[in-house]
Enzyme design. Sequence first.
Site, PDB file in Angstrom:
ATOM      1  CG  HIS A 151       0.378   7.433  -3.019  1.00  0.00           C
ATOM      2  ND1 HIS A 151      -0.944   7.291  -2.288  1.00  0.00           N
ATOM      3  CD2 HIS A 151       0.520   6.189  -3.530  1.00  0.00           C
ATOM      4  CE1 HIS A 151      -1.420   6.369  -2.400  1.00  0.00           C
ATOM      5  NE2 HIS A 151      -0.651   5.441  -3.443  1.00  0.00           N
ATOM      6  CG  ASP A 164      -0.006   7.016   1.352  1.00  0.00           C
ATOM      7  OD1 ASP A 164       0.091   7.876   1.079  1.00  0.00           O
ATOM      8  OD2 ASP A 164      -0.927   6.528   2.037  1.00  0.00           O
TER       9      ASP A 164
END
Length: 463
Positions: free
Chosen positions: A288, A265
């Site tokens: 991310h 993430d």
Amino acid sequence: MASRTLLATTCLLVLLFLTTLGGALVEAHQGPRSPHRKVAPRRGLSTTANAPESSSSADGYATENATTFDVGSFGAAGDGKTDDTAAFQEAWTQACSSAQPAVVLVPAGQSYILKETNLTGPCKSRVTFQLEGTLVAPEDKSGWGNPGHPRWIKFTGVDGLTVAGEGAMDGRGKSSWRNSCRTNHTMPCTFAPAALTFASCSNVEVEGITLLNAPQIHLLLERCRDVTLSRLTISSPSDSPENDGIHVGHSDGVRILGAKIKAGDDCLSVATGTTNLYATRIECGPGHGISIGSLGRGNSRAEVSNITVDGARVSGTLFGARIKTWQGGSGYARGIRFLNMAMDKVKNPIVIDQSYCTTSDPSNTSACDHKQSQSSAVQVSDIVFSKIRGTTVARDAIRLHCSQASPCRDVVLRDVQLKTRKRGKKNAATSTCENTLLAESSNVSPAPCSSATTKKDFVTLIR
């Protein structure tokens, strides 16, 4: 001849006497010589010695005249099989109650199985948790403490804490990832443990350690002040769900001075209540990217200010520099700087998304219905994207999509050069904006926000 020899001998003796006397007088004037440093003692239950030289600061993990508490002296086996939780707890209790600076030593070359461990303060003096070996979480984490937000290793209420060394923490998160509702839709949605948490701590230094395979978040700061993170290595697979590298919330004065982060993430996520954060020398990817938010979930109020990321290399990530807020929230995200960033094969390098939405339950599609009311939003203002260069996988290189209810104000794009890896006009990078007021746009490619509101449109918009 004999008299000459006698005279020469006498002169030599007088000269030696005067030299010795002069040296003694000089030494007496300068004071006594410094004694030698103490030799590090053998490992034991409690010993006093000078700690190793610090490579960071005088208050770093080198603690002069510290008492050392070796976890092995408290019964830790370090064999990778035995539960060593109780031994670590006892070593911490003794160190925390020491009247002089203390070191909890985790020796190199050993692996220690630890279950949920909460190391609490306040402590009587500065404590250094010197991690040279490896901490390993058990495969089975069922029944761990707080069912809402479980933690693996947690420091609570400690002032003047250092966690440093060349050791590692392996969260063994595979079972948590496998049972996540994001990867297995038949499973209920629950929170997996954060690997290393600092809660309500101040004057904290974390240096040199490695964090591996966290069940969810690798390093979590919550309600902390004056924290310095440096030379960190964080690594987990790109498909590990909701697996942030560093997550900061409700904290003031956080400095991140070097981190290599591979995550499933966000490499770095900044949540509500955070102010005065500075990050540099960040290597991010996969993951991310670097994110502010998400903010305003569930119509909540968010406050984030004075955040600077200055110097980052982002590679192979879904996003680069991103601000994400939910519809219906309130509060502000302001004074945010993304500076000197290199992007390599990033899908969406620059993003402001005020319609962000995700759900812990993938079957609940109504939770992300973007037709819901937009009567309020977190106010995003005073945002700078400067000296950002590199390549994008998708054409949408710059996407500033702000709320009609609360448009983004004073956004600066300066010295931004982003291009796709494919040649040709049909593959050229694009820049799109909605409800965005640009305070400055200079030397920007792709062409800055052709759909961005002008000041005239902005005045009309907010009437």
